[in-house]
Scaffold this motif. Structure first.
Motif, PDB file in Angstrom:
ATOM      1  N   VAL A  66      82.149  57.772  -2.661  1.00 47.41           N
ATOM      2  CA  VAL A  66      81.233  58.786  -2.137  1.00 47.41           C
ATOM      3  C   VAL A  66      81.110  58.580  -0.632  1.00 47.41           C
ATOM      4  CG1 VAL A  66      78.910  59.747  -2.206  1.00 47.41           C
ATOM      5  CG2 VAL A  66      79.973  58.888  -4.299  1.00 47.41           C
ATOM      6  N   THR A  83      77.715  62.355   2.701  1.00 49.86           N
ATOM      7  CA  THR A  83      77.061  62.958   1.534  1.00 49.86           C
ATOM      8  C   THR A  83      75.720  62.291   1.272  1.00 49.86           C
ATOM      9  OG1 THR A  83      79.199  63.495   0.545  1.00 49.86           O
ATOM     10  CG2 THR A  83      77.302  63.414  -0.935  1.00 49.86           C
ATOM     11  N   ARG A 104      73.194  63.027   4.380  1.00 50.87           N
ATOM     12  CA  ARG A 104      72.594  64.380   4.356  1.00 50.87           C
ATOM     13  C   ARG A 104      71.425  64.438   3.382  1.00 50.87           C
ATOM     14  NH1 ARG A 104      76.453  68.655   2.541  1.00 50.87           N
ATOM     15  NH2 ARG A 104      74.762  70.069   3.120  1.00 50.87           N
ATOM     16  N   ALA A 122      72.623  70.033   0.412  1.00 49.46           N
ATOM     17  CA  ALA A 122      72.659  68.571   0.447  1.00 49.46           C
ATOM     18  C   ALA A 122      72.449  67.987  -0.946  1.00 49.46           C
ATOM     19  CB  ALA A 122      71.599  68.040   1.409  1.00 49.46           C
ATOM     20  N   GLY A 156      75.557  68.750  -3.285  1.00 46.32           N
ATOM     21  CA  GLY A 156      76.698  67.897  -2.969  1.00 46.32           C
ATOM     22  C   GLY A 156      76.487  66.461  -3.404  1.00 46.32           C
ATOM     23  N   TYR A 157      75.273  65.965  -3.204  1.00 52.44           N
ATOM     24  CA  TYR A 157      74.966  64.584  -3.588  1.00 52.44           C
ATOM     25  C   TYR A 157      75.029  64.425  -5.108  1.00 52.44           C
ATOM     26  CZ  TYR A 157      72.501  60.166  -4.093  1.00 52.44           C
ATOM     27  OH  TYR A 157      72.166  58.873  -4.433  1.00 52.44           O
ATOM     28  N   ALA A 215      78.609  64.412  -6.443  1.00 47.78           N
ATOM     29  CA  ALA A 215      79.316  63.183  -6.089  1.00 47.78           C
ATOM     30  C   ALA A 215      78.854  62.012  -6.946  1.00 47.78           C
ATOM     31  CB  ALA A 215      79.112  62.878  -4.609  1.00 47.78           C
TER      32      ALA A 215
END
Length: 337
Positions: free
Chosen positions: A55, A59, A62, A133, A136-137, A140
């Motif tokens: 990761v 990522t 943010r 944010a 995406g986190y 991942a």
């Protein structure tokens, strides 16, 4: 739940050589070796640190920046995102059964539509920035969780290598993301909090196990997380913003591995620091209507099923009806136990 009389801390310089070493797993190693390391950590401690997880730092950064930006706002603005019922903003009150701690938090359903809706109150000036944010986190970290779960299944010799991970890849997965913000606890001396008696420490989040399958957590560079190991010892976890920390949840212990893995008890303390601690925990959970039962390989004539089958909805309801420190496991033991 604030712990009135916590067990003794593992203090700096006191029986230091006798303290258990918390496992670290490098995911970039040979897959078979990594799988066995993960299984051993899950069996012995129920907790391990993960490095080289893939990761990117951007990522994580943010998500952390968006979280800290929200928690830095005035109370009346933050309250617009609450109350946490169950999702949204909460402060001090943890759950619905009287548990409290020195913490404020945001609890998010991980489905994109829910995040987009909640973002309207978390970042009213630019909600897409927060939702982007968070989305995406979550994606991942979910991949990290799935990779770990697949290697757990492989290490256990499961016929279906995706037996665990497919439950959180399901579109109806009940996984959640929790953002915890712990205020600093300033002591009159510059000593580390672990050098002070337990009575002088403030509990940010009381001792508990996580009810879900697996938890994947990261935090900033402020200490506070402790893991309960070897009977009555609390071991402080050194912070590492570049790593993830993984702990086994109740569902993975009681049903899916038939008691072989350990759902680890842990807590968060507000330590002596100049800045607050931020932690971001992804709780991997199955769909509500999913029936949870052990892998076939985990049940043998010499080791029959220790717990009856149940749905995640059933276990979640039982879990949320109790206080943090109360045991849920006995409710689902088979009659021969």
């Amino acid at each position: 739940m604030v712990v009135a009389s916590p067990p003794p801390l593992a203090r700096t310089g006191e029986k230091k050589l006798l303290l258990p070493k918390l496992p670290t797993v490098d995911l970039s190693g040979p897959r078979a070796d990594v799988a066995q390391q993960i299984v051993k950590a899950a069996e012995t401690v129920g907790f391990f640190k993960v490095t080289h997880h893939g990761v990117g730092p951007a990522t994580v950064s943010r998500m952390a920046q968006e979280s800290l930006g929200f928690f830095a706002r005035p109370d009346h603005e933050k309250k617009r995102a609450g109350p946490a019922d169950p999702f949204g903003y909460g402060c001090r009150n943890i759950g619905f059964n009287g548990d409290v701690g020195e913490v404020e938090y945001v609890l998010l359903n991980t489905h994109p539509g829910s995040i987009a809706q909640r973002s309207l109150t978390i970042n009213s000036t630019d909600p897409t920035k927060f939702s982007s944010a968070a989305g995406g986190y979550i994606e991942a970290v979910k991949e990290v969780a799935c990779e770990i779960l697949d290697m757990m299944a492989e290490g256990l010799g499961a016929t279906d290598a995706e037996a665990f991970s497919k439950l959180i890849r399901d579109v109806d997965s009940d996984s959640v993301l929790r953002l915890n913000h712990y205020p600093p606890f300033l002591l009159p001396s510059p000593s580390s909090a672990v050098d002070h008696p337990a009575a002088e420490l403030k509990v940010g989040f009381g001792a508990h196990t996580d009810p879900q399958i697996l938890t994947v957590l990261t935090s900033n560079d402020v200490a506070g997380l402790q893991v309960h190991v070897d009977g009555d010892v609390w071991v402080s976890v050194a912070p590492d913003p570049t790593a993830f920390f993984v702990n086994v949840g109740d569902v993975l212990q009681v049903a899916m591995t038939n008691g072989r893995f350990v759902s680890v008890k842990h807590r968060a303390l507000n330590v002596n620091a100049a800045k607050p601690r931020l932690s971001m925990a992804y709780f991997a959970a199955p769909p509500l209507n999913c029936t949870i039962s052990p892998l076939p390989e985990m049940v043998t004539p010499s080791r029959p099923s220790l717990y009856r089958a149940f749905t995640w909805a059933e276990y979640k309801k039982a879990s949320y009806s109790l206080r943090l420190g109360d045991s849920r496991l006995d409710l689902f033991k088979t009659q021969q136990q």
